[in-house]
Design a protein around this motif. Structure first.
Motif, PDB file in Angstrom:
ATOM      1  N   VAL A 106       0.941  -1.284   0.052  1.00  0.00           N
ATOM      2  CA  VAL A 106       0.292  -0.065  -0.022  1.00  0.00           C
ATOM      3  C   VAL A 106       0.849   1.211   0.058  1.00  0.00           C
ATOM      4  O   VAL A 106       1.832   1.286   0.713  1.00  0.00           O
ATOM      5  N   PHE A 107       0.870   2.263  -0.888  1.00  0.00           N
ATOM      6  CA  PHE A 107       1.472   3.392  -0.830  1.00  0.00           C
ATOM      7  C   PHE A 107       0.263   4.654  -0.937  1.00  0.00           C
ATOM      8  O   PHE A 107      -0.706   4.277  -1.433  1.00  0.00           O
ATOM      9  N   GLY A 108       0.738   5.697  -0.417  1.00  0.00           N
ATOM     10  CA  GLY A 108      -0.084   6.874  -0.042  1.00  0.00           C
ATOM     11  C   GLY A 108       0.502   8.210  -0.420  1.00  0.00           C
ATOM     12  O   GLY A 108       1.732   8.271  -0.245  1.00  0.00           O
ATOM     13  N   ILE A 109      -0.177   9.090  -0.921  1.00  0.00           N
ATOM     14  CA  ILE A 109       0.319  10.393  -1.459  1.00  0.00           C
ATOM     15  C   ILE A 109      -0.648  11.350  -0.801  1.00  0.00           C
ATOM     16  O   ILE A 109      -2.148  11.435  -0.920  1.00  0.00           O
ATOM     17  N   CYS A 110      -0.412  12.270   0.086  1.00  0.00           N
ATOM     18  CA  CYS A 110      -1.162  13.375   0.514  1.00  0.00           C
ATOM     19  C   CYS A 110      -2.247  12.894   1.212  1.00  0.00           C
ATOM     20  O   CYS A 110      -2.359  12.274   2.151  1.00  0.00           O
ATOM     21  N   SER A 204       6.303   4.327   7.066  1.00  0.00           N
ATOM     22  CA  SER A 204       6.472   3.245   6.566  1.00  0.00           C
ATOM     23  C   SER A 204       5.725   2.242   7.684  1.00  0.00           C
ATOM     24  O   SER A 204       5.692   2.411   8.895  1.00  0.00           O
ATOM     25  N   ALA A 205       5.529   0.986   7.231  1.00  0.00           N
ATOM     26  CA  ALA A 205       5.163   0.059   8.259  1.00  0.00           C
ATOM     27  C   ALA A 205       5.428  -1.316   7.326  1.00  0.00           C
ATOM     28  O   ALA A 205       5.333  -1.387   6.132  1.00  0.00           O
ATOM     29  N   SER A 206       5.273  -2.474   7.879  1.00  0.00           N
ATOM     30  CA  SER A 206       5.066  -3.861   7.416  1.00  0.00           C
ATOM     31  C   SER A 206       4.351  -4.901   8.212  1.00  0.00           C
ATOM     32  O   SER A 206       4.920  -5.800   8.704  1.00  0.00           O
ATOM     33  N   ALA A 214       4.086   5.693   2.741  1.00  0.00           N
ATOM     34  CA  ALA A 214       3.411   6.995   2.168  1.00  0.00           C
ATOM     35  C   ALA A 214       4.156   8.390   2.268  1.00  0.00           C
ATOM     36  O   ALA A 214       4.769   8.330   3.771  1.00  0.00           O
ATOM     37  N   VAL A 215       3.809   9.400   1.792  1.00  0.00           N
ATOM     38  CA  VAL A 215       4.571  10.714   1.699  1.00  0.00           C
ATOM     39  C   VAL A 215       3.428  11.656   1.798  1.00  0.00           C
ATOM     40  O   VAL A 215       2.210  11.473   1.233  1.00  0.00           O
ATOM     41  N   GLN A 216       3.378  12.660   2.651  1.00  0.00           N
ATOM     42  CA  GLN A 216       2.764  13.882   2.577  1.00  0.00           C
ATOM     43  C   GLN A 216       2.957  14.867   1.572  1.00  0.00           C
ATOM     44  O   GLN A 216       1.733  15.445   1.062  1.00  0.00           O
ATOM     45  N   TRP A 217       4.227  14.951   0.939  1.00  0.00           N
ATOM     46  CA  TRP A 217       4.268  15.666  -0.309  1.00  0.00           C
ATOM     47  C   TRP A 217       3.823  15.021  -1.583  1.00  0.00           C
ATOM     48  O   TRP A 217       3.090  13.833  -1.692  1.00  0.00           O
TER      49      TRP A 217
END
Length: 254
Positions: A106-110, A204-206, A214-217
């Protein structure tokens, strides 16, 4: 060889008198180009499909940014500023759970970064864009899109973390286009980056072996012009192909 299939979360947006399922093209293009992945857009219609139906078919999930905010009720708060997209909230949080249950990345942006924090039991600070702050995290209201994304600040990377090891450096300069962010860090998340004022900028996590980053930018913004942005999607592509994320030890809260 068949490329990995990346699910990308959509939002509900007004389209005249109707509603459209929308993914801003730059999220899709940056991910497909720099991660070398195929993509499947996942509608924010939990009334018509289950998150598990999508999770079973994709190799990884990207939760995108959006003008809408996560409903504060999702993390136990009483009120807050919209716009809201409750169907996006429901589908995204269910997708996170479904992907982790399957051990898939799972990846996240903003907004996606914020959804991940909430999914892990964290809360959000909704005042980060206040121009009176020593470090406002959003440009002044009403500026053109290019000027909005030109609002930048440094972040320090956590030594030994996923991003520090991937980039081989201890800091980045990133765009800052958010009015809210992490208040209380979700349980089990590791801090990957922080702004000079201490605001968490990446995690991050696993959990159960499922890679989460995931990143906020916004690395998707003009990603061809920034090596770190291209590098973020490079990490995504490698993880989709089976590389592990070895996060730093989880920080229990801030």
């Amino acid at each position: 060889m068949t490329r990995p299939l990346l699910g990308i979360s959509a939002c509900n947006r007004p389209f005249g008198e109707e509603t459209a399922q929308v993914v801003i093209d730059r999220y899709m293009e940056a991910a497909m180009r720099h991660a070398d992945a195929a993509a499947l857009l996942i509608p924010a219609r939990p009334d018509l499909m289950r998150a598990s139906e999508a999770a079973a078919r994709i190799d990884g999930l990207l939760l995108t940014g959006s003008p809408s905010n996560v409903d504060p009720a999702r993390y136990g708060d009483a009120d807050g500023n919209g716009p809201f997209d409750p169907a996006r909230d429901e589908m995204s949080l269910a997708l996170i759970d479904a992907m982790i249950a399957l051990g898939k990345p799972v990846f996240g942006i903003c907004r996606g970064f914020q959804e991940i924090n909430v999914a892990f039991g964290g809360t959000l600070d909704r005042g980060l864009g206040d121009p009176a702050r020593a470090l406002p995290h959003h440009a002044a209201e009403g500026v053109p899109l290019d000027a909005m994304f030109a609002h930048r600040h440094d972040v320090r990377l956590t030594p030994g973390g996923v991003l520090a090891r991937a980039f081989g450096r201890d800091g980045l300069t990133v765009n800052s286009v958010h009015f809210q962010g992490v208040e209380r860090l979700g349980e089990g998340l590791s801090v990957e980056a922080a702004a000079p004022d201490g605001v968490i900028e990446a995690v991050s996590a696993s959990p159960g072996g499922a890679p989460v980053l995931a990143v906020q930018w916004h690395p998707e913004w003009q990603s061809d012009r920034d090596a770190a942005s291209t590098g973020f999607f490079g990490i995504l592509g490698r993880v989709l192909r089976g590389d592990a994320i070895a996060a730093a030890p989880a920080k229990k809260g801030v």
